[in-house]
Design an enzyme around this catalytic site. Sequence first.
Site, PDB file in Angstrom:
ATOM      1  N   HIS A   1     -17.622   6.254 -17.819  1.00 51.95           N
ATOM      2  CA  HIS A   1     -18.849   5.510 -17.535  1.00 51.95           C
ATOM      3  C   HIS A   1     -19.967   5.994 -18.461  1.00 51.95           C
ATOM      4  O   HIS A   1     -19.874   7.066 -19.068  1.00 51.95           O
ATOM      5  CB  HIS A   1     -19.219   5.736 -16.061  1.00 51.95           C
TER       6      HIS A   1
ATOM      7  N   ASN B   1     -22.689   7.446 -18.027  1.00 51.57           N
ATOM      8  CA  ASN B   1     -23.328   8.746 -17.785  1.00 51.57           C
ATOM      9  C   ASN B   1     -22.371   9.925 -17.925  1.00 51.57           C
ATOM     10  O   ASN B   1     -22.760  11.067 -17.685  1.00 51.57           O
ATOM     11  CB  ASN B   1     -24.003   8.776 -16.401  1.00 51.57           C
ATOM     12  N   LYS B   2     -21.125   9.665 -18.315  1.00 52.86           N
ATOM     13  CA  LYS B   2     -20.149  10.749 -18.410  1.00 52.86           C
ATOM     14  C   LYS B   2     -20.260  11.484 -19.746  1.00 52.86           C
ATOM     15  O   LYS B   2     -20.873  11.013 -20.694  1.00 52.86           O
ATOM     16  CB  LYS B   2     -18.734  10.198 -18.214  1.00 52.86           C
ATOM     17  N   ASN B   3     -19.611  12.656 -19.828  1.00 53.53           N
ATOM     18  CA  ASN B   3     -19.703  13.503 -21.023  1.00 53.53           C
ATOM     19  C   ASN B   3     -19.150  12.797 -22.254  1.00 53.53           C
ATOM     20  O   ASN B   3     -19.620  13.010 -23.365  1.00 53.53           O
ATOM     21  CB  ASN B   3     -18.950  14.812 -20.806  1.00 53.53           C
TER      22      ASN B   3
END
Length: 367
Positions: free
Chosen positions: A179, A181-183
């Site tokens: 997604h 907002n993931k790393n």
Amino acid sequence: MAFLPFTRPQIDEDTIAGVAEVLRSGWITSGPQVKAFEAALSALCGGRPVRAFNSGTAALEVALRLAGIGPGDEVITTPLSWVATANVVLEVGARPVFADVDPRTRNIDLAEVEKALSPATRAIIPVDLAGLPVDRDRLYSLAKEKKLRVIEDAAQSFGANWRGRALGSFGDLVAFSFHANKNVTCAEGGALVLPDAGLAPLCEKLRLQGVVRSGEDGMEVDVPGGKSNLTDVAARIGLGQLPHLERFTQRRRALARRYFARWDRSLGCELPPEDFAQSNWHMFQVALPAGIKRSTFIEEMRKEEIGVGVHYPAMHLFQLYRRLGWREGQFPHAERLGASLVTLPLFPAMADEDVDRVCAAARKALS
């Protein structure tokens, strides 16, 4: 002063150009880029088979179906996670059963999992909150002893490890999220690491309407699949992100170290465990002191042009789960943390001075 969000994806110009190439190619849905992305993920997961999805949620749901979880079964998970973790259990017709978290790690307490076991328990879904791995040794020991499947919700822990072994390179079914907002991001996307290559054909059928093609015009459907394939556009973003994974992780760890060095301990907040070896530091979360209204803290931080996230309310208190019989007071650690945790800015493009700015603003907001 520029607004500092709690997270921001970092996508380089080569990746942007690569996405443009995919768009010009005329092949924008699942195709060669997805295949390449799956191969690259497999290489990071010790050569295990990996299949890409349009979300981590879809990967979790298919994992449950591959494990044979359905009506009459119970699946134990944490109440302190994004609600998708339990929603997928309902989607396959099973019952989610919650176990409280360890107040220090904020991950599911495996001793509480043992207490929650019943004759109907078929699986455990552990969640690596903020990227801190659940104790995999104890988890798999318990699963083996009780003959349970494990579906790892590693949505937040891509790039993390357990005792030097990359998450996804061992274990049962492992679901990742990419997604925004993931790393590492695909804008939207996910992946499922399979314990056995023999599961790949069914996984692929469940991912795309149950269809199997043969020859020039042959088509068969023998299972009701869904529609959760990843596009080549999204896969190309992911392929551009993967070479930066180690750099992203190390930068996140450095920023987390600075938070610990600069944070005013007299404020009475609870800081996360100082794990700089295994966690990927997906988020930096502090629990506010009792008596501090979280919404007020968020508002005060916004006045300083700083974004704060909420991850996550204790999900058993949502109406959907209250209707299933869950109620306030059952999981006190998850409830307290779910009401007091705030996610502070942490992403690779942050400057060291940004951490100092956040710490100063928090000191002001809490005083």
